[in-house]
Design an enzyme around this catalytic site. Structure first.
Site, PDB file in Angstrom:
ATOM      1  N   ALA B  44     -78.498 -73.760  27.085  1.00 26.95           N
ATOM      2  CA  ALA B  44     -79.732 -73.726  27.863  1.00 26.95           C
ATOM      3  C   ALA B  44     -80.752 -74.722  27.305  1.00 26.95           C
ATOM      4  CB  ALA B  44     -80.309 -72.312  27.882  1.00 26.95           C
ATOM      5  N   ARG B 330     -65.559 -56.174  31.499  1.00 27.70           N
ATOM      6  CA  ARG B 330     -65.569 -55.954  30.047  1.00 27.70           C
ATOM      7  C   ARG B 330     -65.984 -54.538  29.654  1.00 27.70           C
ATOM      8  NH1 ARG B 330     -68.100 -61.807  28.271  1.00 27.70           N
ATOM      9  NH2 ARG B 330     -66.156 -62.909  28.650  1.00 27.70           N
TER      10      ARG B 330
END
Lengths: 250, 638
Positions: B44, B330
């Site tokens: 980012a 997950r």
């Protein structure tokens, strides 16, 4: 297992350094080399001494932060393994282990086992990129890349910039790093427009910081990612060609 | 203060395009009049710094690493999602959006997730153009694989090193701007304070980790791309230095912290081998494409894996979730692994793992093909455990891996402090209560390349002609003083225990009571234990050495101090949220089959916490979530 460590301690860049001897006791075979050092550091802190500074971060062999000379070998005795992925089961109870920082003029010591590798960033800034502004790219599948070419590029791009190649080199040369960074881009179709300017700029910057290559091959042997010295040959070819191509009439 | 998410009033499909038109612009010649500070150089931060530099802004980017390329994004293995539909499987921006909202168990913002799906394709194009060596098919076109929570192949990858290659792409773009002079790169410097002047983020105070020098830096806006906080658990798959400090210090200055209890416990890490272990190593989720997860039926099983006949094995994910099988999301995979291990069926010397078995894939396509596909992963497993995964199955167990919570941001990625933006894992916005595989890389790059560079202009444009706050302002001196005082205090405490000791103890409390399963009694226990341990830490920690040279104990002390405060907030948030959703599993709220049971009537909101001072309860602010496009339903992967 119990080990005797001889560790390079140096308070700062200009301070004189020396070897200190420490005992590492009750070390688990399943511990990594750096966990063994953590263990020693905890006992140093308990006894009021300053812990041994060493660089590390991901401990998965991918960030390239760690790197120690272990018994004179960059990253230690296991082939294609970064220091953080070296485990104590590779050593024997009672071993004496000599631990030093990377030894190279291009990597000045910051403290103890930590060195300054910022010269690597300077080499990349010199041309280790493809000039494409965000938002200007065409569809990804408009640039087909033969699988073998993508694989070769990836082989070079796997470099983690740890600096073991430089540390292992008798000349302190950075050809393996520089060529890996360069050929990652230069074998790809996207890398062609700037290929030769890139080669000249990166090599010239490399020369400002590091020694010269005499094809010893120690770098490839020490590289935790097993990067081939073929890339050095490819770089040299691009560089020679680049010197001609980038020659401008006066 | 009411939370204004600034979601534009427009149909989802047109929203971002229209909004880009409606936002104010800074003309190219005026961009150089603005200075922007970016903290962090992961996917980012590096992508944002590079892009803002290309646009002509003057950027200062800080990292505590010795090089931008060391940021922990580099360790992401599996891949990055995009809605390209290169395989004609019916994928689309809408489907990626839908899967991501559903995967996040309806606790994310539809508008942000749609935008994420929309720009996903641009990311792939950008990265290819930068020279990211994505995997290719023999015809030269891009290859894909499938990941948990999806029934299409939309994950692009570069062997088992996708994060590394994407980060190198962003790092190289950043290096180009450093060379061009638009970006100033400051390494080995850690942000320790955010400076707010007249209610606006105006700069930061950093400590040079090599010299100990404390300096102030001001700018027109500050951007945090400082990652997640899974290291609150001590043992996690995060890098050793990954920390919450920058985000937390911004929180203490007024930025709300959203959904701190939304943590992701990744199903496929290597189980720990002993007490001294310093971190857990992840095995990419992509391995679940070919690996089958099982445990022996008999808790007292003593045979080696290969000698256990099919009839004596329980492929528990395939049995319970026939449609998704080993590729359930997950959170579901992790909880089921915990269930079988808690039932005593765990494998390995400490009985703390489950098998991930490649025998079928190897007999189907051959050892070489499997090795090629996962490249370094098999080798890495062998190096760590000393076992060869080609001959005996891998052993895996869940580990803290990623944090969906983070600084609260609006549609512009701006926090509750004007001028302070948060991008990537440091914000909370896109993953809801559970992140799907291969979407962290997508979000980090979406924020940095394709969202922030537009939205920050809307903030800056009205400030044209205003100079940045000078660092001689008293707020900077006060912030510097606070940093100095904290540093001095740690060095003077001279207690008896190391920083790591306290971090480990904190981690145990968090794992036991705020880990994969949470309940009221446990969380309340943690909330009484954490402040007590924090007190002891501040009076009994030993930090040797000085503040004027490289001192890793001192660095860690500041980070662990912040983890203590954050951990309390995580537990408080988990206690407040009396429902199960995604990775947040409250034992009191489950279906008869033991699946997470949401309470949409009472908890379909973002919980954003406001700091009120140490020892004072933080204030909770709620941003109600509305689902106009994806119908709220119980997730089913059966």
């Amino acid at each position: 297992m119990n080990l005797t460590l001889r560790v390079w301690r140096q308070a700062g860049p200009d301070a004189p350094g020396r070897f200190e001897t420490y005992q590492a006791t009750d070390v688990s075979e399943d511990a990594s080399f750096l966990e063994m050092l953590d263990h020693v550091n905890e006992s140093l802190i308990e006894s009021g001494e300053e812990p041994i500074e060493f660089a590390h971060d991901c401990r998965e062999g991918i960030c390239g932060t760690c790197g120690l000379m272990i018994n004179g070998q960059a990253h230690g005795p296991e082939r294609a393994t970064a220091t953080c992925q070296l485990h104590m089961r590779k050593f024997a109870d009672g071993d004496e282990i000599v631990i030093e920082p990377w030894r190279a003029a291009g990597f000045p010591i910051i403290k103890d086992l930590v060195v300054d590798r910022s010269a690597f960033d300077r080499i990349v800034e010199a041309g280790g990129y493809i000039s494409v502004d965000t938002g200007s790219a065409p569809d990804g599948n408009l640039i087909p890349v033969p699988k073998e070419v993508a694989d070769t590029s990836m082989d070079a791009a796997a470099c983690i910039a740890c600096g073991a190649c430089v540390a292992a080199c008798p000349n302190g040369a950075a050809q393996l790093f520089t060529s890996a960074k360069m050929q990652h881009l230069s074998v790809l179709p996207q890398g062609q427009p700037e290929r030769y300017e890139r080669a000249v700029a990166m090599v010239d910057t490399m020369e400002e910081f590091f020694g010269s290559c005499t094809n010893m091959g120690e770098c490839e042997a020490a590289c935790p990612k097993g990067i081939s010295i073929d890339f050095i040959a490819m770089m040299n070819k691009d560089y020679r060609k680049g010197l001609m191509k980038t020659r401008r009439s006066a | 203060m009411t939370l204004d998410s600034k979601i534009p009033d427009a149909p989802l499909q047109d929203m971002w395009r229209d909004h880009k038109f409606n936002m104010k612009l800074v003309n190219p010649n005026n961009k150089r009049k603005f200075e922007i500070i970016i903290v962090g150089t992961g996917l980012a931060g590096a992508s944002a710094a590079a892009t803002l530099g290309e646009l002509g802004y003057r950027v200062k980017v800080f990292t505590f690493h010795d090089s931008p390329r060391r940021a922990h994004s580099i360790a992401a293995q599996g891949g990055i999602n995009a809605a390209k539909d290169y395989h004609g499987e019916g994928d689309s921006v809408w489907r990626l959006f839908y899967d991501t909202v559903k995967g996040g168990d309806y606790r994310s913002r539809e508008a942000n997730v749609y935008r994420l799906a929309e720009v996903s394709n641009n990311i792939i194009d950008q990265c290819v153009a930068q020279g990211v060596p994505f995997a290719r098919e023999y015809g030269g076109f891009l290859d894909n694989r499938s990941f948990g929570g999806a029934q299409v192949r939309r994950t692009f990858y570069a062997r088992g090193q996708t994060g590394q290659q994407l980060l190198l792409g962003a790092y190289q773009a950043l290096a180009r701007q450093v060379a061009a002079g638009t970006v100033e790169l400051i390494t080995q410097s850690e942000m320790l304070e955010l400076v707010v002047v007249d209610g606006k983020a105006s700069g930061i105070v950093v400590r040079d980790l090599v010299t100990g020098e404390i300096t102030s830096h001001s700018a027109h806006a500050v951007v945090l791309g400082t990652g997640g906080y899974a290291n609150a658990f001590y043992l996690s798959t995060n890098a050793m230095a990954s920390n919450v400090t920058a985000a937390w210090r911004a929180h203490r200055k007024g930025a709300y912290f959203a959904n701190p209890c939304f943590t992701q416990i990744h199903p496929t890490a290597i189980p720990s081998s002993d007490e001294f272990q310093s971190k857990l190593t992840l095995m990419s989720e992509s391995l679940r494409n070919d690996g089958r997860i099982w445990v022996p039926n008999d808790p007292d099983e003593t045979r080696a894996a290969a000698d256990i006949p099919e009839a004596d094995r329980d492929y528990f994910l395939e049995r319970k979730y026939p449609a998704f099988g080993n590729l359930v999301p997950r959170d579901v995979a992790s909880r089921n692994a915990k269930e079988v291990v808690d039932a005593g069926k765990g494998v390995g010397p400490l009985k703390n793992g489950v098998y991930l078995d490649f025998a079928d894939a190897i007999s189907r396509v051959g050892k070489q093909a499997v090795d090629d596909k996962y490249d370094n992963l098999f080798e890495m497993y062998e190096r760590i455990t000393g076992e060869d995964p080609f001959t005996s199955p891998m052993r895996i167990y869940p580990a803290p891996h990623y944090t969906m919570g983070g600084l609260w941001v609006d549609y512009h990625l701006q926090t509750t402090i004007p001028g302070l933006f948060a991008i990537g894992e440091a914000n909370f916005s896109d993953h809801g209560a559970n992140r799907l595989g291969a979407s962290a890389l997508m979000q980090g790059l979406a924020d940095g390349y394709f969202v922030l560079p537009y939205t920050i202009g809307d903030y800056l444009a009205p400030m044209l002609g205003q100079s940045k706050v000078d660092t001689s302002a008293s707020e900077f001196a006060m912030a510097e003083q606070a940093v100095r005082e904290q540093t001095d205090k740690f060095l003077k405490t001279n207690g008896t225990r190391s920083v790591d000791w306290y971090h480990r103890e904190l981690g145990k409390i968090m794992w036991d009571h705020c880990g994969m399963a949470r309940n009221r009694a446990g969380l309340e226990k943690a909330l009484s234990e954490i402040p007590a341990l924090r007190e002891e830490f501040h009076t009994n920690v030993r930090v040797p050495g000085s503040g004027s040279s490289l001192n890793s104990s001192l660095e860690k002390a500041g980070r662990v101090a912040d983890f203590f405060e954050l951990s309390e907030l995580m537990c408080r948030d988990a206690l407040m949220r009396e429902e199960s959703c995604g990775g947040h599993f409250r034992e009191e709220s489950q279906t008869e089959e033991g699946e997470a049971l949401r309470d949409d009537d009472n908890f379909a909101f973002v919980g954003a916490w406001q700091w009120q001072g140490l020892g004072t309860d933080p204030a909770l602010h709620k941003e109600q979530l509305t689902f106009d496009n994806v119908a709220l339903s119980q997730r089913s992967y059966k």
